[in-house]
Design a protein around this motif. Structure first.
Motif, PDB file in Angstrom:
ATOM      1  N   GLY A   1    -107.591  42.834 -17.391  1.00  0.00           N
ATOM      2  CA  GLY A   1    -107.221  43.433 -16.127  1.00  0.00           C
ATOM      3  C   GLY A   1    -108.399  43.787 -15.254  1.00  0.00           C
ATOM      4  N   ALA A   2    -109.594  43.789 -15.817  1.00  0.00           N
ATOM      5  CA  ALA A   2    -110.810  44.088 -15.046  1.00  0.00           C
ATOM      6  C   ALA A   2    -111.499  42.771 -14.676  1.00  0.00           C
ATOM      7  CB  ALA A   2    -111.717  45.003 -15.851  1.00  0.00           C
ATOM      8  N   SER A   3    -112.789  42.855 -14.384  1.00  0.00           N
ATOM      9  CA  SER A   3    -113.540  41.660 -14.009  1.00  0.00           C
ATOM     10  C   SER A   3    -113.690  40.731 -15.208  1.00  0.00           C
ATOM     11  CB  SER A   3    -114.922  42.057 -13.479  1.00  0.00           C
ATOM     12  OG  SER A   3    -115.650  42.777 -14.472  1.00  0.00           O
ATOM     13  N   ALA A   4    -114.164  39.514 -14.925  1.00  0.00           N
ATOM     14  CA  ALA A   4    -114.310  38.494 -15.969  1.00  0.00           C
ATOM     15  C   ALA A   4    -115.333  38.937 -17.000  1.00  0.00           C
ATOM     16  CB  ALA A   4    -114.719  37.163 -15.352  1.00  0.00           C
ATOM     17  N   ILE A   5    -115.067  38.652 -18.266  1.00  0.00           N
ATOM     18  CA  ILE A   5    -115.985  38.997 -19.336  1.00  0.00           C
ATOM     19  C   ILE A   5    -117.078  37.934 -19.411  1.00  0.00           C
ATOM     20  CG2 ILE A   5    -114.378  37.913 -20.962  1.00  0.00           C
ATOM     21  CD1 ILE A   5    -115.608  39.620 -23.147  1.00  0.00           C
ATOM     22  N   PRO A   6    -118.350  38.306 -19.376  1.00  0.00           N
ATOM     23  CA  PRO A   6    -119.429  37.308 -19.502  1.00  0.00           C
ATOM     24  C   PRO A   6    -119.631  36.911 -20.957  1.00  0.00           C
ATOM     25  CG  PRO A   6    -120.347  39.484 -19.134  1.00  0.00           C
ATOM     26  CD  PRO A   6    -118.862  39.645 -19.072  1.00  0.00           C
ATOM     27  N   VAL A   7    -119.720  35.621 -21.208  1.00  0.00           N
ATOM     28  CA  VAL A   7    -119.946  35.067 -22.541  1.00  0.00           C
ATOM     29  C   VAL A   7    -121.169  34.172 -22.465  1.00  0.00           C
ATOM     30  CG1 VAL A   7    -119.034  33.660 -24.419  1.00  0.00           C
ATOM     31  CG2 VAL A   7    -117.501  35.173 -23.135  1.00  0.00           C
ATOM     32  N   GLY A   8    -122.241  34.596 -23.134  1.00  0.00           N
ATOM     33  CA  GLY A   8    -123.464  33.801 -23.169  1.00  0.00           C
ATOM     34  C   GLY A   8    -123.414  32.744 -24.261  1.00  0.00           C
ATOM     35  N   ILE A   9    -124.048  31.609 -23.974  1.00  0.00           N
ATOM     36  CA  ILE A   9    -124.052  30.478 -24.911  1.00  0.00           C
ATOM     37  C   ILE A   9    -125.493  30.032 -25.120  1.00  0.00           C
ATOM     38  CG2 ILE A   9    -123.310  28.097 -25.306  1.00  0.00           C
ATOM     39  CD1 ILE A   9    -120.999  29.967 -25.442  1.00  0.00           C
ATOM     40  N   ASP A  10    -125.829  29.766 -26.367  1.00  0.00           N
ATOM     41  CA  ASP A  10    -127.052  29.008 -26.650  1.00  0.00           C
ATOM     42  C   ASP A  10    -126.755  28.016 -27.765  1.00  0.00           C
ATOM     43  OD1 ASP A  10    -127.952  29.843 -29.331  1.00  0.00           O
ATOM     44  OD2 ASP A  10    -128.351  31.776 -28.436  1.00  0.00           O
ATOM     45  N   VAL A  11    -127.466  26.896 -27.741  1.00  0.00           N
ATOM     46  CA  VAL A  11    -127.195  25.771 -28.627  1.00  0.00           C
ATOM     47  C   VAL A  11    -128.498  25.316 -29.258  1.00  0.00           C
ATOM     48  CG1 VAL A  11    -126.411  23.368 -28.738  1.00  0.00           C
ATOM     49  CG2 VAL A  11    -125.173  25.012 -27.323  1.00  0.00           C
ATOM     50  N   GLN A  12    -128.440  25.043 -30.540  1.00  0.00           N
ATOM     51  CA  GLN A  12    -129.545  24.406 -31.244  1.00  0.00           C
ATOM     52  C   GLN A  12    -129.036  23.091 -31.813  1.00  0.00           C
ATOM     53  OE1 GLN A  12    -131.585  26.756 -34.135  1.00  0.00           O
ATOM     54  NE2 GLN A  12    -132.817  25.051 -34.905  1.00  0.00           N
ATOM     55  N   VAL A  13    -129.581  21.987 -31.307  1.00  0.00           N
ATOM     56  CA  VAL A  13    -129.146  20.658 -31.730  1.00  0.00           C
ATOM     57  C   VAL A  13    -129.857  20.318 -33.035  1.00  0.00           C
ATOM     58  CG1 VAL A  13    -129.009  18.228 -31.108  1.00  0.00           C
ATOM     59  CG2 VAL A  13    -128.762  19.975 -29.347  1.00  0.00           C
ATOM     60  N   GLU A  14    -129.079  20.098 -34.056  1.00  0.00           N
ATOM     61  CA  GLU A  14    -129.650  19.765 -35.362  1.00  0.00           C
ATOM     62  C   GLU A  14    -129.992  18.288 -35.470  1.00  0.00           C
ATOM     63  OE1 GLU A  14    -128.505  20.108 -40.134  1.00  0.00           O
ATOM     64  OE2 GLU A  14    -127.079  20.701 -38.586  1.00  0.00           O
ATOM     65  N   SER A  15    -129.107  17.426 -35.005  1.00  0.00           N
ATOM     66  CA  SER A  15    -129.341  15.990 -35.103  1.00  0.00           C
ATOM     67  C   SER A  15    -128.404  15.252 -34.163  1.00  0.00           C
ATOM     68  CB  SER A  15    -129.130  15.491 -36.537  1.00  0.00           C
ATOM     69  OG  SER A  15    -127.775  15.669 -36.933  1.00  0.00           O
ATOM     70  N   ILE A  16    -128.831  14.047 -33.779  1.00  0.00           N
ATOM     71  CA  ILE A  16    -127.957  13.080 -33.105  1.00  0.00           C
ATOM     72  C   ILE A  16    -127.705  11.985 -34.120  1.00  0.00           C
ATOM     73  CG2 ILE A  16    -127.726  11.458 -31.208  1.00  0.00           C
ATOM     74  CD1 ILE A  16    -129.455  13.236 -29.528  1.00  0.00           C
ATOM     75  N   ASP A  17    -126.497  11.958 -34.661  1.00  0.00           N
ATOM     76  CA  ASP A  17    -126.211  11.114 -35.814  1.00  0.00           C
ATOM     77  C   ASP A  17    -126.083   9.647 -35.452  1.00  0.00           C
ATOM     78  OD1 ASP A  17    -126.121  13.493 -37.307  1.00  0.00           O
ATOM     79  OD2 ASP A  17    -124.018  13.786 -36.793  1.00  0.00           O
ATOM     80  N   SER A  18    -125.419   9.327 -34.368  1.00  0.00           N
ATOM     81  CA  SER A  18    -125.208   7.931 -34.005  1.00  0.00           C
ATOM     82  C   SER A  18    -124.913   7.808 -32.522  1.00  0.00           C
ATOM     83  CB  SER A  18    -124.053   7.311 -34.821  1.00  0.00           C
ATOM     84  OG  SER A  18    -122.834   7.956 -34.513  1.00  0.00           O
ATOM     85  N   ILE A  19    -125.244   6.619 -31.988  1.00  0.00           N
ATOM     86  CA  ILE A  19    -124.933   6.267 -30.605  1.00  0.00           C
ATOM     87  C   ILE A  19    -124.333   4.870 -30.633  1.00  0.00           C
ATOM     88  CG2 ILE A  19    -125.835   5.882 -28.293  1.00  0.00           C
ATOM     89  CD1 ILE A  19    -128.087   7.809 -28.947  1.00  0.00           C
ATOM     90  N   SER A  20    -123.112   4.739 -30.158  1.00  0.00           N
ATOM     91  CA  SER A  20    -122.389   3.470 -30.219  1.00  0.00           C
ATOM     92  C   SER A  20    -122.220   2.901 -28.816  1.00  0.00           C
ATOM     93  CB  SER A  20    -121.020   3.674 -30.883  1.00  0.00           C
ATOM     94  OG  SER A  20    -120.264   2.487 -30.852  1.00  0.00           O
ATOM     95  N   GLU A  21    -122.771   1.690 -28.606  1.00  0.00           N
ATOM     96  CA  GLU A  21    -122.578   1.034 -27.324  1.00  0.00           C
ATOM     97  C   GLU A  21    -121.190   0.431 -27.209  1.00  0.00           C
ATOM     98  OE1 GLU A  21    -125.126   0.401 -29.277  1.00  0.00           O
ATOM     99  OE2 GLU A  21    -126.923   1.058 -28.200  1.00  0.00           O
TER     100      GLU A  21
END
Length: 470
Positions: free
Chosen positions: A83-103
């Motif tokens: 009922g009040a203002s929007a709740i702020p939600v912070g995000i941070d990401v740590q990428v462990e690996s990029i497993d595959s890329i498919s053309e």
């Protein structure tokens, strides 16, 4: 009479023994209850429900944590500050690996740690040392957490070995850290117009599913530093740059939503394709030029060489096309392969022209009587498939005599000015038909010109190609 007296005494004695036994058992039960109650008060420092005494310690501790956080006192189906203002939600990401890329499927798979930060005062608790409490996935299901999902994801799952990789950390003031380890397969819209000399921009997009910008505000916790990654080594790509960005997404029925982007700029390694595609193609083109140095009357040798190079080029083109998506535009590798195929095909057509001109030249000389009428060309080729110079006499085309020009009457001074320099002669320019007749009567000249024209043309093509796409 005596028997009755003895029976009565026996019954009285049995009842007395039963009363004593029941009294002792009841006293033991009371002592056990008092012992359990005192130990429970000593261990937990307060009152505990009698029903909890028979449960194991893990469940007892979990329920005590729920009592500490007062979970039963609030409705966690609603977001914090409803009922009040929007709740702020912070995000941070740590990428462990990029497993595959498919053309072929135009997607990529990555494993990352996704962390959420927000504040829920309903979960605040008193603490003298201001230390946080850490929980696993069992408590996560009983409180409110942000419903962040991955836009354009095809598949995703949370790792669950040996337990679900979920961590919840609650601070005394109500600040919460929620971390999860997840693997996502997401769509990557690739442009193959410069393949394999291309650079792709793949992005992973995060967004709240149910809460629009009026209820939940997603933002990067630490700006550009919110995206971190370990050293990632890929087989076909090199990560040039990765960065975080944010924006808004609009849906006609629900409104505007905050959206976060994880952008990967990937540059393809060219060495693999040089070994598998470009070098074999260059060798096939150069191999097709060998026929220019083979005797023009060696029909089987030159035809078999031309057909072999054409079929090999077709195999290379088919192999590259099978590993690529069926796109409706021309790729860079297609331009190179089909141009190389054209050079190989033209080398076969060149020999067809040489053979045709040689046949016309022999027929003309036969009509002129320079070749005996008893000569059989098919018998001459029966043994090794080619004519021989001692079988056929092919004279070279005679050099054309210089033409004389009539000079107009001029004065001596003009004659000295218009006189051509010493050692030069005026020649009449030959017409196109005369040039064709020259090639027909001297078919060996086609091979001579091709030895120079084909390599120079292919070299020019490679110069333009690599300068455009490199």
């Amino acid at each position: 009479m005596k028997v009755d007296v003895l029976t009565c005494l026996t019954l009285i004695a049995a009842g007395f023994v039963a009363m004593v036994t029941c009294g002792r058992s009841s006293n033991r039960r009371r002592q056990k209850e008092v012992f359990l109650g005192e130990n429970s008060k000593f261990k937990f420092g307060g009152r505990i429900d009698y029903k909890l005494k028979r449960q194991d310690s893990t469940k007892t501790l979990l329920i005590k944590s729920e009592q500490l956080l007062r979970i039963e006192e609030h409705d966690f189906a609603l977001r914090p500050g409803f009922g009040a203002s929007a709740i702020p939600v912070g995000i941070d990401v740590q990428v462990e690996s990029i497993d595959s890329i498919s053309e072929v499927n135009m997607d990529f798979t990555t494993t990352l740690y996704l962390r959420h930060y927000w504040k829920d005062e309903r979960l605040s608790f008193p603490s003298q040392n201001n230390k946080s409490r850490t929980f696993d996935s069992r408590l996560v299901k009983k409180i409110w957490v942000p419903d962040v999902f991955f836009v354009h994801s095809k598949r995703s799952f949370i790792h669950d070995t040996t337990m679900e990789n979920i961590m919840l950390r609650v601070y005394p003031d109500g600040n919460i850290l929620y971390s999860v380890r997840v693997t996502v397969t997401a769509l990557c819209s690739m442009d193959f117009s410069s393949f394999p000399l291309d650079t792709q921009n793949c992005s992973l997009e995060l967004e709240s599913y149910a809460y629009n910008e009026n209820d939940l505000m997603l933002y990067w916790k630490n700006g550009n530093d919110s995206l971190r990654t370990d050293e990632i080594v890929l087989s076909q790509f090199f990560i040039e740059h990765f960065h975080a960005s944010s924006g808004l997404a609009f849906y006609s029925s629900t409104g505007w939503y905050n959206r976060l982007f994880i952008n990967f700029i990937l540059r393809r390694h060219i060495f693999f394709f040089m070994l598998q595609t470009y070098f074999p193609t260059m060798l096939m083109v150069v191999l097709s030029w060998v026929s220019f140095w083979i005797d023009r009357r060696a029909v089987p040798a030159r035809v078999s060489l031309g057909i072999t190079t054409v079929l090999t080029m077709s195999t290379i083109i088919t192999g590259v096309s099978s590993s690529m998506p069926q796109v409706s535009y021309v790729k860079a590798v297609d331009i190179y392969l089909w141009t190389s195929f054209l050079f190989v095909f033209l080398s076969v057509i060149e020999y067809a022209a040489v053979n045709y001109c040689t046949t016309l030249e022999e027929m003309r000389k036969m009509r002129r009587g320079k070749i005996p009428s008893t000569f059989n060309a098919s018998q001459a080729m029966a043994f090794d498939g080619c004519f021989h110079d001692n079988d056929i006499e092919l004279t070279t085309f005679p050099r054309m005599a210089p033409t004389r020009t009539t000079e107009p009457l001029t004065t001596p001074s003009q004659n000295s000015d218009l006189r051509p320099p010493a050692g030069t002669r005026l020649r009449r320019q030959r017409s196109v038909r005369e040039n064709v007749d020259l090639l027909v009567n001297n078919s060996y000249m086609i091979d001579s010109y091709s030895r120079l024209a084909f390599p120079l043309s292919y070299l020019l093509f490679n110069t333009v190609y690599w300068s455009m796409y490199s």
